[in-house]
Design a protein around this motif. Structure first.
Motif, PDB file in Angstrom:
ATOM      1  N   THR A   1       0.892  -1.162   0.000  1.00 54.26           N
ATOM      2  CA  THR A   1       0.000   0.000   0.000  1.00 54.26           C
ATOM      3  C   THR A   1       0.927   1.207   0.000  1.00 54.26           C
ATOM      4  O   THR A   1       2.130   1.063   0.248  1.00 54.26           O
ATOM      5  N   GLY A   2       0.387   2.392  -0.273  1.00 59.96           N
ATOM      6  CA  GLY A   2       1.287   3.542  -0.338  1.00 59.96           C
ATOM      7  C   GLY A   2       0.618   4.836   0.069  1.00 59.96           C
ATOM      8  O   GLY A   2      -0.620   4.953   0.031  1.00 59.96           O
ATOM      9  N   TYR A   3       1.457   5.779   0.506  1.00 59.86           N
ATOM     10  CA  TYR A   3       0.970   7.127   0.823  1.00 59.86           C
ATOM     11  C   TYR A   3       1.912   8.139   0.184  1.00 59.86           C
ATOM     12  O   TYR A   3       3.135   7.935   0.158  1.00 59.86           O
ATOM     13  N   PHE A   4       1.315   9.228  -0.305  1.00 60.24           N
ATOM     14  CA  PHE A   4       2.106  10.365  -0.758  1.00 60.24           C
ATOM     15  C   PHE A   4       2.094  11.390   0.366  1.00 60.24           C
ATOM     16  O   PHE A   4       1.026  11.743   0.883  1.00 60.24           O
ATOM     17  N   LEU A   5       3.273  11.854   0.759  1.00 63.31           N
ATOM     18  CA  LEU A   5       3.381  12.823   1.848  1.00 63.31           C
ATOM     19  C   LEU A   5       4.033  14.089   1.317  1.00 63.31           C
ATOM     20  O   LEU A   5       5.160  14.039   0.814  1.00 63.31           O
ATOM     21  N   SER A   6       3.335  15.186   1.403  1.00 66.50           N
ATOM     22  CA  SER A   6       3.910  16.464   1.009  1.00 66.50           C
ATOM     23  C   SER A   6       4.422  17.139   2.273  1.00 66.50           C
ATOM     24  O   SER A   6       3.651  17.429   3.190  1.00 66.50           O
ATOM     25  N   CYS A   7       5.753  17.316   2.353  1.00 69.69           N
ATOM     26  CA  CYS A   7       6.352  17.812   3.608  1.00 69.69           C
ATOM     27  C   CYS A   7       7.145  19.088   3.337  1.00 69.69           C
ATOM     28  O   CYS A   7       7.991  19.106   2.434  1.00 69.69           O
ATOM     29  N   PRO A   8       6.945  20.139   4.119  1.00 71.69           N
ATOM     30  CA  PRO A   8       7.732  21.358   3.922  1.00 71.69           C
ATOM     31  C   PRO A   8       9.231  21.088   4.120  1.00 71.69           C
ATOM     32  O   PRO A   8      10.059  21.552   3.361  1.00 71.69           O
ATOM     33  N   GLN A   9       9.548  20.321   5.129  1.00 75.36           N
ATOM     34  CA  GLN A   9      10.961  20.068   5.453  1.00 75.36           C
ATOM     35  C   GLN A   9      11.222  18.557   5.413  1.00 75.36           C
ATOM     36  O   GLN A   9      10.494  17.811   6.057  1.00 75.36           O
ATOM     37  N   VAL A  10      12.242  18.139   4.687  1.00 80.90           N
ATOM     38  CA  VAL A  10      12.623  16.715   4.714  1.00 80.90           C
ATOM     39  C   VAL A  10      14.129  16.649   4.942  1.00 80.90           C
ATOM     40  O   VAL A  10      14.892  17.262   4.190  1.00 80.90           O
ATOM     41  N   LYS A  11      14.524  15.943   5.986  1.00 82.16           N
ATOM     42  CA  LYS A  11      15.978  15.838   6.262  1.00 82.16           C
ATOM     43  C   LYS A  11      16.424  14.410   5.965  1.00 82.16           C
ATOM     44  O   LYS A  11      16.088  13.488   6.723  1.00 82.16           O
ATOM     45  N   PRO A  12      17.178  14.203   4.869  1.00 82.97           N
ATOM     46  CA  PRO A  12      17.645  12.836   4.584  1.00 82.97           C
ATOM     47  C   PRO A  12      18.578  12.337   5.679  1.00 82.97           C
ATOM     48  O   PRO A  12      19.391  13.085   6.196  1.00 82.97           O
ATOM     49  N   ARG A  13      18.435  11.046   6.020  1.00 81.65           N
ATOM     50  CA  ARG A  13      19.351  10.440   6.981  1.00 81.65           C
ATOM     51  C   ARG A  13      20.438   9.693   6.206  1.00 81.65           C
ATOM     52  O   ARG A  13      20.462   9.726   4.980  1.00 81.65           O
ATOM     53  N   ASP A  14      21.301   8.983   6.950  1.00 87.84           N
ATOM     54  CA  ASP A  14      22.363   8.217   6.277  1.00 87.84           C
ATOM     55  C   ASP A  14      21.749   7.267   5.255  1.00 87.84           C
ATOM     56  O   ASP A  14      20.785   6.564   5.561  1.00 87.84           O
ATOM     57  N   GLY A  15      22.314   7.216   4.050  1.00 87.85           N
ATOM     58  CA  GLY A  15      21.814   6.297   3.024  1.00 87.85           C
ATOM     59  C   GLY A  15      20.594   6.819   2.297  1.00 87.85           C
ATOM     60  O   GLY A  15      20.010   6.101   1.485  1.00 87.85           O
ATOM     61  N   GLU A  16      20.199   8.071   2.579  1.00 90.11           N
ATOM     62  CA  GLU A  16      19.032   8.651   1.902  1.00 90.11           C
ATOM     63  C   GLU A  16      19.467   9.877   1.097  1.00 90.11           C
ATOM     64  O   GLU A  16      20.460  10.532   1.424  1.00 90.11           O
ATOM     65  N   VAL A  17      18.704  10.183   0.051  1.00 88.46           N
ATOM     66  CA  VAL A  17      18.952  11.404  -0.735  1.00 88.46           C
ATOM     67  C   VAL A  17      17.613  12.012  -1.109  1.00 88.46           C
ATOM     68  O   VAL A  17      16.581  11.324  -1.118  1.00 88.46           O
ATOM     69  N   LEU A  18      17.667  13.299  -1.465  1.00 90.67           N
ATOM     70  CA  LEU A  18      16.500  13.947  -2.076  1.00 90.67           C
ATOM     71  C   LEU A  18      16.803  14.100  -3.560  1.00 90.67           C
ATOM     72  O   LEU A  18      17.883  14.582  -3.928  1.00 90.67           O
ATOM     73  N   ALA A  19      15.899  13.657  -4.410  1.00 81.12           N
ATOM     74  CA  ALA A  19      16.184  13.665  -5.849  1.00 81.12           C
ATOM     75  C   ALA A  19      14.970  14.148  -6.624  1.00 81.12           C
ATOM     76  O   ALA A  19      13.828  13.824  -6.265  1.00 81.12           O
TER      77      ALA A  19
END
Ligand code: SF4
Length: 349
Positions: free
Chosen positions: A301-319
């Motif tokens: 199942t899935g959710y779309f989340l629109s977030c003003p602030q997103v802080k990537p953690r280790d092993g994550e990126v924003l693309a």
């Protein structure tokens, strides 16, 4: 039988790009791509891969990200990682020349009996068989063989039988004839097209009218089903949060949207997000999706989340969507959610 098969192959062979070359690298690549994947799917990948990495040396030096992009959508990514490991072995152990015998090819990473036999016979003319599922099915029906087709012992005895009959002058053609017969005439599901089969006069299953009884297969174990909740998280600059999977195991090193185990309700999701300090301005439920692996299936199942602030953690990126397309290889398991962000991008432009 061999004569009948080779004569049939010479006039009915499928015209495939890897059959227009004797380049062992191209033949090897095609055989790896064709494992678990249909011919029509493989053709564009084959051309694209060869254009980007035209020889063993180029493959040995390629960046992992490029390899994953070239393979994206083909699945079973360990194939391309092993292909590169083998290319490195060819460079260091064989001076950049692909070894010419079945025994030597078997020393390379990711090459088993089938691939070694196919490359050795087709590219180098060695009289060795190449036994894949198609070939096993043909032989099993022709002999009305009682053994379980999935057992290693049956595969070994089939290989031995074919080895004793291999023609010295055209082993590659015989192997490809058997592959083509299994792929186009002695079909796995439904009734085989025995009326068009060049060896129908030598086939025991046909003589007895028992084509449907062969090959013999033990019942398969049920596939394990795993529920996941996929989170498509977008920041206010339109970028999406991706994380990289571990470098071993299923879909190793590929990128994915964050996933949580289980099917979370909105209330459960909100609780989990609060704990992780994620504060979405909007939550949208996405459609369900399923992906079937060999021994496992993901029920998502899935959710779309629109977030003003997103802080990537280790092993994550924003693309961005463009970066996801160009740099971050993802499994086709997540296609449904990738399709969602593509659609969203198109709606915004
Ligand atoms: S006769 Fe029919 S069952 Fe036998 S090998 Fe040919 S296609 Fe397969």
């Amino acid at each position: 039988m061999n004569q009948l098969l080779v004569s049939w192959y010479r006039q009915a062979a499928r015209d495939l790009p890897w059959r227009r070359t004797r380049d062992p690298y191209a033949i090897w690549l095609s055989e790896i791509m064709l494992q678990q994947t249909r011919v029509e799917t493989v053709i564009p990948y084959y051309y694209r891969f060869l254009e980007a990495l035209p020889n063993v040396a180029a493959l040995a030096e390629a960046e992992e990200a490029l390899l994953h992009k070239l393979w994206e959508g083909l699945g079973y990514y360990s194939r391309v990682r092993n292909l590169q490991k083998a290319a490195k072995q060819v460079m260091t152990l064989y001076g950049g020349q692909i070894p010419t015998t079945c025994d030597q090819l078997l020393n390379l990473c990711g090459i088993g009996d089938y691939t070694a036999g196919a490359v050795a016979s087709i590219a180098f003319g060695e009289a060795v068989p190449a036994v894949d599922g198609n070939v096993l099915r043909v032989v099993s029906r022709q002999l009305a063989a009682e053994g379980d087709i999935l057992s290693p012992a049956v595969r070994r005895s089939c290989r031995q039988l074919l080895l004793e009959q291999m023609p010295a002058d055209c082993p590659g053609e015989l192997n490809q004839a058997l592959m083509d017969l299994g792929a186009t005439i002695c079909l796995p599901n439904g009734f085989p097209k025995c009326e068009s089969c060049p060896i129908s006069g030598l086939c025991l299953a046909r003589e007895r009218g028992q084509q449907q009884l062969f090959p013999v297969k033990s019942p398969k174990k049920a596939r394990e089903s795993k529920p996941y909740t996929v989170l498509v998280i977008q920041d206010e600059q339109g970028r999406f949060l991706l994380r990289q999977r571990p470098d071993t195991g299923l879909l190793a090193s590929l990128w994915e949207f964050p996933m949580l185990e289980g099917h979370l309700t909105r209330a459960e999701l909100t609780g989990t997000l609060t704990k992780q300090d994620i504060q979405p301005a909007r939550i949208q439920t996405l459609r369900k999706a399923r992906h079937i692996f060999t021994h496992l299936e993901w029920e998502m199942t899935g959710y779309f989340l629109s977030c003003p602030q997103v802080k990537p953690r280790d092993g994550e990126v924003l693309a961005t969507w463009e970066q996801i397309q160009q740099q971050y290889a993802m499994s086709s398991a997540l296609d449904s959610y990738r399709q969602f962000i593509k659609q969203q991008g198109e709606d915004e432009t």
